[in-house]
Every structure is written in structure tokens, then in C-alpha cells.
Design a protein around this motif. Structure first.
Motif, mmCIF file in Angstrom:
data_model
loop_
_atom_site.group_PDB
_atom_site.id
_atom_site.type_symbol
_atom_site.label_atom_id
_atom_site.label_comp_id
_atom_site.label_asym_id
_atom_site.label_seq_id
_atom_site.Cartn_x
_atom_site.Cartn_y
_atom_site.Cartn_z
ATOM 1 N N GLN A 263 51.492 40.445 80.437
ATOM 2 C CA GLN A 263 51.134 41.686 79.754
ATOM 3 C C GLN A 263 52.239 42.110 78.794
ATOM 4 O O GLN A 263 51.969 42.547 77.665
ATOM 5 C CB GLN A 263 50.887 42.778 80.794
ATOM 6 N N VAL A 264 53.480 41.963 79.210
ATOM 7 C CA VAL A 264 54.595 42.369 78.365
ATOM 8 C C VAL A 264 54.746 41.417 77.175
ATOM 9 O O VAL A 264 55.070 41.844 76.063
ATOM 10 C CB VAL A 264 55.897 42.424 79.197
ATOM 11 N N ILE A 265 54.499 40.112 77.381
ATOM 12 C CA ILE A 265 54.551 39.174 76.257
ATOM 13 C C ILE A 265 53.499 39.536 75.214
ATOM 14 O O ILE A 265 53.764 39.512 74.003
ATOM 15 C CB ILE A 265 54.354 37.733 76.764
ATOM 16 N N GLU A 266 52.308 39.883 75.669
ATOM 17 C CA GLU A 266 51.256 40.292 74.728
ATOM 18 C C GLU A 266 51.651 41.546 73.973
ATOM 19 O O GLU A 266 51.442 41.649 72.751
ATOM 20 C CB GLU A 266 49.954 40.505 75.485
ATOM 21 N N LEU A 267 52.225 42.519 74.672
ATOM 22 C CA LEU A 267 52.690 43.743 74.014
ATOM 23 C C LEU A 267 53.807 43.427 73.029
ATOM 24 O O LEU A 267 53.874 44.015 71.937
ATOM 25 C CB LEU A 267 53.176 44.743 75.065
ATOM 26 N N SER A 268 54.671 42.507 73.396
ATOM 27 C CA SER A 268 55.780 42.142 72.511
ATOM 28 C C SER A 268 55.277 41.506 71.222
ATOM 29 O O SER A 268 55.848 41.737 70.136
ATOM 30 C CB SER A 268 56.707 41.172 73.244
ATOM 31 N N MET A 269 54.204 40.715 71.294
ATOM 32 C CA MET A 269 53.658 40.088 70.089
ATOM 33 C C MET A 269 52.952 41.084 69.183
ATOM 34 O O MET A 269 52.839 40.871 67.981
ATOM 35 C CB MET A 269 52.681 38.972 70.492
ATOM 36 N N GLN A 270 52.475 42.176 69.740
ATOM 37 C CA GLN A 270 51.767 43.181 68.964
ATOM 38 C C GLN A 270 52.707 44.208 68.322
ATOM 39 O O GLN A 270 52.318 44.910 67.388
ATOM 40 C CB GLN A 270 50.754 43.912 69.858
ATOM 41 N N TYR A 271 53.923 44.299 68.820
ATOM 42 C CA TYR A 271 54.868 45.318 68.361
ATOM 43 C C TYR A 271 55.890 44.647 67.442
ATOM 44 O O TYR A 271 56.819 43.978 67.889
ATOM 45 C CB TYR A 271 55.569 45.969 69.545
ATOM 46 N N HIS A 272 55.694 44.806 66.144
ATOM 47 C CA HIS A 272 56.555 44.172 65.149
ATOM 48 C C HIS A 272 57.657 45.147 64.735
ATOM 49 O O HIS A 272 57.490 45.960 63.837
ATOM 50 C CB HIS A 272 55.742 43.735 63.921
ATOM 51 N N ASP A 273 58.767 45.040 65.395
ATOM 52 C CA ASP A 273 59.930 45.837 65.047
ATOM 53 C C ASP A 273 61.061 44.896 64.653
ATOM 54 O O ASP A 273 60.866 43.693 64.472
ATOM 55 C CB ASP A 273 60.331 46.747 66.210
ATOM 56 N N GLU A 274 62.244 45.435 64.529
ATOM 57 C CA GLU A 274 63.374 44.623 64.086
ATOM 58 C C GLU A 274 63.802 43.581 65.112
ATOM 59 O O GLU A 274 64.477 42.608 64.777
ATOM 60 C CB GLU A 274 64.565 45.532 63.762
ATOM 61 N N ASP A 275 63.412 43.769 66.379
ATOM 62 C CA ASP A 275 63.764 42.821 67.427
ATOM 63 C C ASP A 275 62.643 41.832 67.729
ATOM 64 O O ASP A 275 62.700 41.121 68.738
ATOM 65 C CB ASP A 275 64.126 43.577 68.711
ATOM 66 N N PHE A 276 61.619 41.767 66.889
ATOM 67 C CA PHE A 276 60.459 40.933 67.156
ATOM 68 C C PHE A 276 60.858 39.453 67.255
ATOM 69 O O PHE A 276 60.518 38.763 68.224
ATOM 70 C CB PHE A 276 59.424 41.134 66.048
ATOM 71 N N ILE A 277 61.556 38.955 66.270
ATOM 72 C CA ILE A 277 61.947 37.543 66.277
ATOM 73 C C ILE A 277 62.930 37.261 67.396
ATOM 74 O O ILE A 277 62.868 36.206 68.048
ATOM 75 C CB ILE A 277 62.553 37.170 64.911
ATOM 76 N N LYS A 278 63.820 38.193 67.653
ATOM 77 C CA LYS A 278 64.811 38.000 68.719
ATOM 78 C C LYS A 278 64.137 37.863 70.074
ATOM 79 O O LYS A 278 64.535 37.025 70.903
ATOM 80 C CB LYS A 278 65.784 39.168 68.711
ATOM 81 N N ARG A 279 63.095 38.644 70.322
ATOM 82 C CA ARG A 279 62.385 38.558 71.608
ATOM 83 C C ARG A 279 61.694 37.214 71.767
ATOM 84 O O ARG A 279 61.705 36.608 72.843
ATOM 85 C CB ARG A 279 61.370 39.700 71.722
ATOM 86 N N GLN A 280 61.081 36.722 70.702
ATOM 87 C CA GLN A 280 60.418 35.423 70.787
ATOM 88 C C GLN A 280 61.416 34.293 71.015
ATOM 89 O O GLN A 280 61.147 33.338 71.754
ATOM 90 C CB GLN A 280 59.622 35.157 69.513
ATOM 91 N N GLU A 281 62.559 34.393 70.386
ATOM 92 C CA GLU A 281 63.600 33.383 70.615
ATOM 93 C C GLU A 281 64.062 33.408 72.061
ATOM 94 O O GLU A 281 64.300 32.348 72.666
ATOM 95 C CB GLU A 281 64.777 33.641 69.673
#
Length: 644
Positions: A263-281
């Protein structure tokens, strides 16, 4: 003891002593006093008695044995004869404290409350859950009115107390402590999660980890994440769930926490902030560094599949490259959980990123291990289906199509070169069936029929699993190969020199081969009735189908008495009878010349005299076959095999 007082119970003295039991002897001792109390022996263990004594009631005692309680505190174990006098000691019944209920006698029921196998599907054993032993809770004595000294099961004296003093309210908090890991501030007076729980309090308290691994707590967090959250709350959730590797691995491998991670991974993909790429890495690094362990975990494999499908494609391709290239990849392909990860890779990742999996599976030794496994055969079928489906995809570039064809050729070459071994395997036979049944793989179907099946039809038809492959080959083979297979069954084998049986006779009465004969009969009936194509190019094979049907009809008519005994034989007779009813004039060749006539098939009851005169095998196949890959049968003997 006075013999006049024992006359009524002498019959109990005659009972033999139980091996390893207690000597039948009566001894008396004085009543307990404060001076000799601690020297009293352990009480009688009723589980050690013979069944006939354990079932006796005190009210069955003779009245003249209700006077002396001396046996209770004797210096030696109490004799069964004195146990008959229990009625006179109702005031001392509390001395008999219930012992552990080991099932030493068939008359004594076991303690159902201690049977862990009765735990329901919702009773999870959570990690770090507090538990308590049943020995820690003092059991009440049977007599609620006696408050003197009595013996506990550990042999130490204690003051007894009535069952009413053991208030159930005192044990409720202890029981509820074993059912949840949530902090006390999150529970109401009944031990349930508070109705108006605030997500902000959970995040600020630092107890999110306790909620994530608890069933009710994890459900609450999943519902809370779906609601409108502030930017700070999202930051807190990302930081506490996927911010640190240790927490991420802990929650991903938990039976409940893995759903929160998804659920949190899905939320992370939907929330495009400055840490978006960092979270995916971070996700790529966390999963990639423990790829094998997470794939093999029952809970974490779901997280890996979800990440492969939802994070950006470059990062998903990077995760695929983290898969091992050694024996661990075999373990992943044949694992009950990890095989789904490989299937997800094949489904959502471009071929050039997982082509190494095709090369690994196509290795001869790897192919044998993976195809022969219950889960590994699914992986191979998924790869074949994907490579076949892409061949119909017109959007692929020339380079992609060339790559797909080369990968499919390498895999098919390895499969067809070991076709006979795979066809006879319990699970690998499904792969061969899939190739033979797929019209997009017609080239490899013909290779399998020519290289693997031809000249081996009789022996393979008598194999439990290979007989399925032979059936599929008869149904899907092109007409020219079908004609060769029919001719091999009818004329390709020399009859046995001793019994005179030919291949058709052996297969008709074989527990697995009879299904191939039924398939041949069905094909011929469909062809002569016009339900099956008989033309190939400019040549019509109708005459050949009439000849094959005539041979089958003659053999079935000849053996009708034996066939009518078995369900498979009755099906053959019924198939011919139905064809005659639906197409009464089909017995003529297309040239108009008469062919053959059907005979009326009699039942076993009508030909009982002729049936008794026949000499048949003592054990024959009877039962119909079940689902593909599982031939059910009643008999074990086979009619025999021989080489062509």
C-alpha cells in the motif's frame, strides 16, 4: 483387616496387576497431623489405573467400607481395593487435584483445550507474543467447600480455594495480552482497537511497527493510508515503512505487514515530490540486495511482484538483473512462492532483460530439474506462452522479433531433444501437451511426433502420463502424420509369438492404452460423419478413415464379450452404436460401394454362457481416468508390452 469387611470386594483382588503398575496391597496409616503432614505421599494418579477401576463410581461402594480413610495418607501407594471406599471421604475430596491429562487410558478423554491443532484459521502465532503456561494458573479443586491443605500436581502442599474464588474477570487481561501486540493506549477497556484512533498519534508515538505486524493494526493502517493525508503524514509513513532497510525487510516478510508495504509503495508512486526518485532508488536497493531471500519468502514475494509491476521500468529491469544466475535460480523456479516472481518477470519485463532466464532454463541439466517439478513446469509453460504470444504481436520491432525467435528456438531445441523423457514425467508431460496442442507451435509439434512418438506409440500408450501426450498427438496431428500413426498401431508391430496379441489388442485392454484406442475411434467416427476435416490440399483421406473405422469395428465386434465387462469397452461399443443411430447410411464408401455393416452388440448378461467359456486375464483395468496427468485405475496388471 477384618476378613468380614473384605468379603464384598474380594473380586477386585483377583484383577491382575497392570505391567509397570502398583502392587495390590492394603496398608493403613494414621490421619495427617501438623507433624507428619509434609511426609504425606503424592496422591493417587487415576490415569495410571486400569480402565475398569477408573470408571467406577463411589456410590457403588459397599456400605461397610466407608469408615476408614487410612489409605489416603499411607506410606505406600494406595491399593485399588481401598479406592472403592472413596464415598466415605467426601470431606477430603479436595486432596485429589486434577493431574495432567495424558491419554494413558482409552476411557480418559484428552484435554481438548490444549490441542493446538484445533486452532482456527484466524488464530495467528505472532512473533514476540507473550504467552503463559497453563501450569502458571492454579487450578481449583473439585470440592468448593473444603479450604484445608491439599496436594498440587508438583507434590507441594498448598491451601486450596474454591472455583468461585477464581474469578474469570481476573484472567481476562492475561488472555487478551496474547492476542495483540498493540500498545495499551490503543486499546479500549474490552481490549479492542479504539474506534476513534488518530493516525497522527500512531505516527508520532513511534509505535507504527507494532501496528504493522498486528492483524487489526495493519488493517487500520491500510484504511488510513487510503484517506487524504497531509504532506507531513506522507513523509512520516514513507520514512517509517520504506525509509530504513531493516524496517522494510521486517514488514515485507510479515504475514500482515507485507500488505501495508504494498500500500505504501503504491502511495509513493502516486505522490510526485522532490523525494520521488530517491524513494524508488531505495526500493530498488532494498529489494535487490536481498532478492533471493525475499523471493523465497511467502509474504515478501508479494512485495517483489508488486514492485516489479509498479515502479518505473528502468528500476524494474534493474531488479531483474539482481536475480541469481546459479543454482539459486533453480530454487526460485521450483519454489511454491518464488516461481510467481519469475512468471511476473516474464509477463511485465521486456525479453531482452530476462533472456538470460531462457538460456538458463534451456540448459539440459537445468531443464530436467525445472520441468520435472510441480511449480517449475509452470514457469517453462509461461515462458513458452509469452514467446508464442509475442509472435502475433505486430508492434514488435524487427530486432525484438528476431530476439524472440532465437530464444524460442533455443528452448524448443532443448525440449524436443528430451521429449520422451519429459513426456513420461508426472509434471513435464504438461509442457509437451502444451506444445502439441498449440497451433502457433505447429512446427515443433511435428518435430515431437516424428522424433519422439513415432515408432514408440505402443510403449508410450502404456505409460501413465505419456498416454496423454499420445492422445493429444492423435487429435492435433496433420493428416499425413495421423495416417502414419494409425498405420503403426494397426500394422506396425508383429504379433506376440506366444499369445498372438497385436498392438491394438494390447492397447484395448490396457489400463492406460485403452484411452488412446477410444481417441482413435472418436477421430474416425467424427471423420466419416463429416464433423472432422479429411482433406489436406487436394487429397482426401476419407477412404483411409473408413478403413481404420472398419478395423476398429471388427476388433470391437470380435471382443465384445470381454469389452462389455469394462467401462472403457462399453464406451467403445456405445460410440459405434451412436454413430449408427445418427448416420444410418454412412456405411458406404464415397464411391457408393458397400463397406461394412454394424452388428448388434449384446450385453454381458445376454452372452453369459459364452463369456464363461473364455479364458481372460485375472486382473484388468476398469476405472476411468481422472484429470490430465492422473490416470485412475482399479487394476494394476498390464496386458504386456513388446518391441516392434
Amino acid at each position: 483387616m477384618d476378613q468380614s469387611k473384605t468379603r464384598g470386594v474380594n473380586r477386585f483382588r483377583k484383577s491382575p496387576r497392570k505391567p509397570g503398575g502398583i502392587s495390590i496391597e492394603t496398608r493403613s496409616s494414621p490421619l495427617p497431623t501438623p507433624g507428619n503432614f509434609l511426609t504425606m505421599p503424592t496422591i493417587w494418579d487415576f490415569n495410571g489405573l486400569s480402565p475398569q477401576f477408573s470408571m467406577l463410581s463411589m456410590k457403588d461402594m459397599p456400605s461397610n467400607y466407608q469408615s476408614s480413610p487410612s489409605f489416603l495418607y499411607g506410606s505406600s501407594p494406595t491399593a485399588p481395593i481401598d479406592l472403592m471406599s472413596l464415598k466415605s471421604f467426601s470431606n477430603h475430596a479436595s486432596s485429589f487435584v486434577p493431574l495432567s491429562r495424558s491419554r494413558t487410558s482409552s476411557f480418559l478423554p484428552s484435554d481438548a483445550t490444549s490441542d493446538s491443532s484445533r486452532r482456527g484459521s484466524d488464530d495467528y502465532i505472532l512473533p514476540a507474543t507473550r504467552s503463559f503456561s497453563s501450569a502458571a494458573v492454579e487450578r481449583p479443586v473439585k470440592n468448593n467447600d473444603f479450604n484445608g491443605y491439599c496436594w498440587s500436581h508438583d507434590g507441594k502442599p498448598r491451601l486450596s480455594r474454591s472455583a468461585s474464588s477464581m474469578s474469570s474477570a481476573n484472567t481476562k487481561p492475561l488472555l487478551k495480552a496474547t492476542q495483540t501486540l498493540l500498545p495499551n493506549w490503543a486499546l479500549d477497556t474490552n481490549g479492542h482497537l479504539r474506534a476513534r484512533m488518530q493516525l497522527a498519534k500512531v505516527l508520532d508515538s513511534g509505535d507504527l511497527g507494532k501496528f504493522a505486524v498486528d492483524k487489526n493494526g495493519c488493517q487500520y493502517l491500510q484504511e488510513a493510508v487510503k484517506k487524504n493525508l497531509t504532506a507531513y503524514q506522507k513523509y512520516q509513513i514513507f520514512d517509517q515503512v520504506i525509509g530504513r532497510k531493516e524496517d522494510f525487510i521486517k514488514y515485507s516478510t510479515n504475514i500482515f505487514g507485507n500488505f501495508l508495504v504494498q500500500q505504501v509503495i503504491e502511495l509513493s508512486m502516486q505522490y510526485h515530490d522532490e523525494d520521488f526518485i530517491k524513494r524508488q532508488e531505495k526500493l530498488k536497493d532494498f529489494i535487490g540486495s536481498h532478492m533471493t531471500e525475499l523471493c523465497l519468502d511467502k509474504s515478501a514475494c508479494r512485495v517483489v511482484q508488486f514492485a516489479l509491476e509498479n515502479i518505473d521500468l528502468p528500476l524494474s529491469c534493474a531488479l531483474v538483473q539482481c536475480l541469481p544466475r546459479d543454482a539459486r535460480l533453480i530454487a526460485i523456479c521450483v519454489d511454491q512462492n518464488a516461481n510467481h516472481v519469475i512468471q511476473k518477470v516474464v509477463a511485465v519485463i521486456p525479453l531482452q532483460k530476462w533472456e538470460f532466464i531462457v538460456d538458463f532454463v534451456a540448459h539440459p541439466e537445468h531443464l530436467r530439474q525445472i520441468c520435472s517439478d510441480k511449480y517449475g513446469c509452470r514457469v517453462v509453460q509461461t515462458i513458452i506462452e509469452k514467446l508464442t504470444t509475442d509472435s502475433r504481436n505486430g508492434d514488435l520491432t524487427v530486432v525484438a522479433q528476431t530476439l524472440r525467435e532465437r530464444a524460442l528456438q533455443r528452448l524448443m531445441h532443448s525440449v524436443t531433444s528430451r521429449c520422451q523423457e519429459l513426456a513420461t514425467n508426472e509434471y513435464a508431460n504438461y509442457i509437451i501437451q502444451h506444445i502439441v496442442s498449440n497451433d502457433d507451435l505447429a512446427v515443433y509439434r511435428e518435430v515431437i511426433i516424428e522424433k519422439c512418438l513415432m515408432r514408440n506409440l505402443l510403449s508410450l500408450s502404456q505409460e501413465k502420463f505419456a498416454s496423454h501426450v499420445v492422445e493429444k498427438a492423435f487429435l492435433k496431428a496433420p493428416l499425413d502424420l495421423l495416417a502414419e500413426m494409425m498405420d503403426e498401431i494397426f500394422d506396425g508391430y508383429v504379433p506376440h509369438p506366444d499369445t498372438g496379441k497385436d498392438a491394438l489388442d494390447i492397447m484395448m485392454f490396457h489400463q492406460f492404452g485403452n484411452y488412446v484406442v477410444q481417441c482413435m475411434l472418436t477421430i474416425c467416427c467424427e471423420a466419416v460423419s463429416g464433423r472432422r476435416e479429411t482433406k489436406e490440399g487436394s487429397y482426401d483421406h476419407m477412404n483411409s478413415f473408413h478403413d481404420w473405422l472398419k478395423k476398429l469395428q471388427n476388433r470391437i465386434s470380435k471382443e465384445r464379450h470381454r469389452l462389455s465387462r469394462f467401462s472403457s469397452g462399453k464406451k467403445m461399443i456405445e460410440t459405434l452404436a451412436n454413430l449408427r443411430l445418427t448416420h444410418p447410411f454412412f456405411g458406404l464408401h464415397p464411391t457408393g460401394l458397400p463397406s461394412f455393416q454394424f452388428e448388434c452388440f449384446s450385453t454381458a448378461s445376454e452372452d453369459e454362457d459364452a463369456e464363461k467359456s473364455e479364458i481372460e486375464e485375472s486382473r484388468m483395468m476398469l476405472a476411468p481416468r481422472g484429470s490430465p496427468g492422473s490416470h485412475a485405475h482399479d487394476g494394476d496388471d498390464e496386458a504386456g508390452t513388446y518391441s516392434p
